[in-house]
Design a protein around this motif. Sequence first.
Motif, PDB file in Angstrom:
ATOM      1  N   THR A  12     -33.624  10.901  24.951  1.00  0.00           N
ATOM      2  CA  THR A  12     -32.433  10.621  24.151  1.00  0.00           C
ATOM      3  C   THR A  12     -31.147  10.922  24.922  1.00  0.00           C
ATOM      4  OG1 THR A  12     -32.283  12.837  23.176  1.00  0.00           O
ATOM      5  CG2 THR A  12     -33.710  11.231  22.045  1.00  0.00           C
ATOM      6  N   ARG A  13     -30.099  10.270  24.527  1.00  0.00           N
ATOM      7  CA  ARG A  13     -28.806  10.533  25.164  1.00  0.00           C
ATOM      8  C   ARG A  13     -28.280  11.906  24.782  1.00  0.00           C
ATOM      9  NH1 ARG A  13     -24.402   6.935  21.908  1.00  0.00           N
ATOM     10  NH2 ARG A  13     -25.140   7.570  19.875  1.00  0.00           N
ATOM     11  N   GLU A  14     -28.689  12.395  23.608  1.00  0.00           N
ATOM     12  CA  GLU A  14     -28.265  13.733  23.203  1.00  0.00           C
ATOM     13  C   GLU A  14     -28.841  14.794  24.147  1.00  0.00           C
ATOM     14  OE1 GLU A  14     -28.030  11.061  19.655  1.00  0.00           O
ATOM     15  OE2 GLU A  14     -29.564  11.436  21.168  1.00  0.00           O
ATOM     16  N   TYR A  15     -30.112  14.628  24.511  1.00  0.00           N
ATOM     17  CA  TYR A  15     -30.731  15.564  25.457  1.00  0.00           C
ATOM     18  C   TYR A  15     -30.034  15.474  26.811  1.00  0.00           C
ATOM     19  CZ  TYR A  15     -34.156  17.989  28.309  1.00  0.00           C
ATOM     20  OH  TYR A  15     -34.755  18.871  29.173  1.00  0.00           O
ATOM     21  N   LYS A  16     -29.758  14.267  27.253  1.00  0.00           N
ATOM     22  CA  LYS A  16     -29.094  14.072  28.549  1.00  0.00           C
ATOM     23  C   LYS A  16     -27.691  14.661  28.533  1.00  0.00           C
ATOM     24  CE  LYS A  16     -32.078  10.264  29.640  1.00  0.00           C
ATOM     25  NZ  LYS A  16     -32.398   8.898  29.473  1.00  0.00           N
ATOM     26  N   ALA A  17     -26.997  14.562  27.409  1.00  0.00           N
ATOM     27  CA  ALA A  17     -25.678  15.176  27.282  1.00  0.00           C
ATOM     28  C   ALA A  17     -25.783  16.706  27.322  1.00  0.00           C
ATOM     29  CB  ALA A  17     -25.004  14.724  25.987  1.00  0.00           C
ATOM     30  N   ALA A  18     -26.817  17.245  26.663  1.00  0.00           N
ATOM     31  CA  ALA A  18     -27.028  18.697  26.692  1.00  0.00           C
ATOM     32  C   ALA A  18     -27.294  19.161  28.117  1.00  0.00           C
ATOM     33  CB  ALA A  18     -28.192  19.075  25.769  1.00  0.00           C
ATOM     34  N   GLU A  19     -28.073  18.403  28.866  1.00  0.00           N
ATOM     35  CA  GLU A  19     -28.328  18.748  30.261  1.00  0.00           C
ATOM     36  C   GLU A  19     -27.048  18.698  31.082  1.00  0.00           C
ATOM     37  OE1 GLU A  19     -31.574  16.209  31.707  1.00  0.00           O
ATOM     38  OE2 GLU A  19     -32.734  18.064  31.862  1.00  0.00           O
ATOM     39  N   ALA A  20     -26.212  17.685  30.854  1.00  0.00           N
ATOM     40  CA  ALA A  20     -24.950  17.566  31.593  1.00  0.00           C
ATOM     41  C   ALA A  20     -24.022  18.747  31.281  1.00  0.00           C
ATOM     42  CB  ALA A  20     -24.265  16.243  31.263  1.00  0.00           C
ATOM     43  N   LEU A  21     -23.967  19.144  30.007  1.00  0.00           N
ATOM     44  CA  LEU A  21     -23.130  20.289  29.642  1.00  0.00           C
ATOM     45  C   LEU A  21     -23.698  21.573  30.244  1.00  0.00           C
ATOM     46  CD1 LEU A  21     -20.701  21.461  28.193  1.00  0.00           C
ATOM     47  CD2 LEU A  21     -22.075  21.549  26.094  1.00  0.00           C
ATOM     48  N   ALA A  22     -25.014  21.741  30.185  1.00  0.00           N
ATOM     49  CA  ALA A  22     -25.640  22.927  30.778  1.00  0.00           C
ATOM     50  C   ALA A  22     -25.362  22.981  32.276  1.00  0.00           C
ATOM     51  CB  ALA A  22     -27.142  22.916  30.503  1.00  0.00           C
ATOM     52  N   ASP A  23     -25.390  21.842  32.933  1.00  0.00           N
ATOM     53  CA  ASP A  23     -25.094  21.786  34.361  1.00  0.00           C
ATOM     54  C   ASP A  23     -23.640  22.184  34.624  1.00  0.00           C
ATOM     55  OD1 ASP A  23     -25.806  21.123  37.116  1.00  0.00           O
ATOM     56  OD2 ASP A  23     -24.497  19.387  36.864  1.00  0.00           O
ATOM     57  N   ALA A  24     -22.737  21.735  33.765  1.00  0.00           N
ATOM     58  CA  ALA A  24     -21.318  22.054  33.940  1.00  0.00           C
ATOM     59  C   ALA A  24     -21.048  23.555  33.765  1.00  0.00           C
ATOM     60  CB  ALA A  24     -20.474  21.244  32.960  1.00  0.00           C
ATOM     61  N   PHE A  54     -21.604  21.392  17.351  1.00  0.00           N
ATOM     62  CA  PHE A  54     -21.592  22.858  17.501  1.00  0.00           C
ATOM     63  C   PHE A  54     -22.170  23.541  16.268  1.00  0.00           C
ATOM     64  CE2 PHE A  54     -17.696  22.738  20.541  1.00  0.00           C
ATOM     65  CZ  PHE A  54     -18.501  22.297  21.575  1.00  0.00           C
ATOM     66  N   VAL A  55     -21.849  23.045  15.089  1.00  0.00           N
ATOM     67  CA  VAL A  55     -22.401  23.624  13.850  1.00  0.00           C
ATOM     68  C   VAL A  55     -23.916  23.452  13.822  1.00  0.00           C
ATOM     69  CG1 VAL A  55     -22.446  23.419  11.327  1.00  0.00           C
ATOM     70  CG2 VAL A  55     -20.246  23.424  12.540  1.00  0.00           C
ATOM     71  N   ALA A  56     -24.404  22.278  14.237  1.00  0.00           N
ATOM     72  CA  ALA A  56     -25.850  22.057  14.296  1.00  0.00           C
ATOM     73  C   ALA A  56     -26.499  23.012  15.286  1.00  0.00           C
ATOM     74  CB  ALA A  56     -26.146  20.604  14.671  1.00  0.00           C
ATOM     75  N   MET A  57     -25.836  23.243  16.411  1.00  0.00           N
ATOM     76  CA  MET A  57     -26.372  24.166  17.409  1.00  0.00           C
ATOM     77  C   MET A  57     -26.452  25.588  16.853  1.00  0.00           C
ATOM     78  SD  MET A  57     -25.138  24.664  21.289  1.00  0.00           S
ATOM     79  CE  MET A  57     -25.919  25.855  22.357  1.00  0.00           C
ATOM     80  N   ILE A  58     -25.452  25.991  16.099  1.00  0.00           N
ATOM     81  CA  ILE A  58     -25.466  27.314  15.478  1.00  0.00           C
ATOM     82  C   ILE A  58     -26.665  27.436  14.549  1.00  0.00           C
ATOM     83  CG2 ILE A  58     -24.258  28.814  13.827  1.00  0.00           C
ATOM     84  CD1 ILE A  58     -21.610  27.709  15.144  1.00  0.00           C
TER      85      ILE A  58
END
Length: 96
Positions: A12-24, A54-58
């Motif tokens: 999913t693009r959501e997972y790929k976005a999470a990876e990009a943010l984690a990398d940053a 962010f709310v979902a992540m919380i």
Amino acid sequence: MDFLELETLKETREYKAAEALADAVNSMGWKPEKFAMGMTVQHRTLQQEVMRTFVAMIHVMASDNYGFDLRNKGSHEAAKKMVESHLLDEIYLPFI
């Protein structure tokens, strides 16, 4: 999450976005405040979607099923306090 669910998630693009943010953020020079300020110049609807994210992540991090150890125990405990306060229940973030 079982193996198949994880493999599906990874596509999913959501997972790929999470990876990009984690990398940053995987840098000694990462400044959360600069990220926050950078979001303030994004389209208002996108700001709303990021806040919903962010709310979902919380909620996920507060879950008893969330795996944590000493490196992220503080995040888990903070998320749990936020969820248990029921403050997040009062938040309405419509897609407009």
